[in-house]
Enzyme design. Structure first.
Site: not given
Length: 169
Positions: A56-59
């Site tokens: 996950c990029g946001h993670c």
């Protein structure tokens, strides 16, 4: 014989204790999974838990902020933790994780949604509001410096004595 059996039971107990969920830290953040989550909840009255997915990029964007916040909160009653929800589906289901990252605030094991920001200072400010006393005594310059680093905004009162009428007001 009985002493051999006692020794075996004792040894088994030691092995079971060692195998039972040790909680590792990754740069100040507790790494939790299905095996140690309950221990972490029992040992920590307040936790912010990030449920994440490695892809996950946001993670990935949140990760360094989460580490900074954990370090800033090292003396706080609120501890930061993370759970790889792709590897720990039981926990993800228990906490109804539908997207990543999802952050839950646990107080004495009771979950609620985290609704704060995603920067270290926003995370710290949110945690301090949930956990902190209305007033804190800062006795040294070092105490003040640490407090300034951990809080974006605060009011400061200077008193001759913490026991004075003005300080108690």
């Amino acid at each position: 014989d009985q002493s051999t059996m006692r020794a075996f039971i004792f040894l088994f107990g030691l092995i079971a204790a060692a195998v039972s969920a040790s909680i590792t830290l990754d740069e100040g953040v507790m790494v939790l999974d299905d095996s140690n989550f309950e221990d972490a909840v029992n040992e920590n009255g307040q936790m912010l838990v990030e449920f994440y997915a490695p892809w996950c990029g946001h993670c990935k964007t949140l990760a360094p902020e989460w580490v900074k916040a954990a370090k800033m909160l090292s003396d706080s009653p609120v501890k930061l933790a993370k759970v790889d929800a792709t590897e720990n589906e039981k926990l993800a289901k228990q906490f109804e994780i539908k997207g990543f990252p999802t952050i839950k605030y646990l107080k004495n094991g009771k979950p609620s949604d985290y609704n704060g920001g995603r920067t270290a200072s926003e995370i710290v400010n949110w945690a301090n509001k949930k956990s902190g006393p209305a007033a804190v005594t800062l006795s040294t310059d070092d105490d003040l410096t640490k407090f300034q680093e951990a809080h974006e905004v605060f009011a400061l009162g200077v008193f001759d004595s913490v026991d004075s009428e003005a300080a108690k007001a």
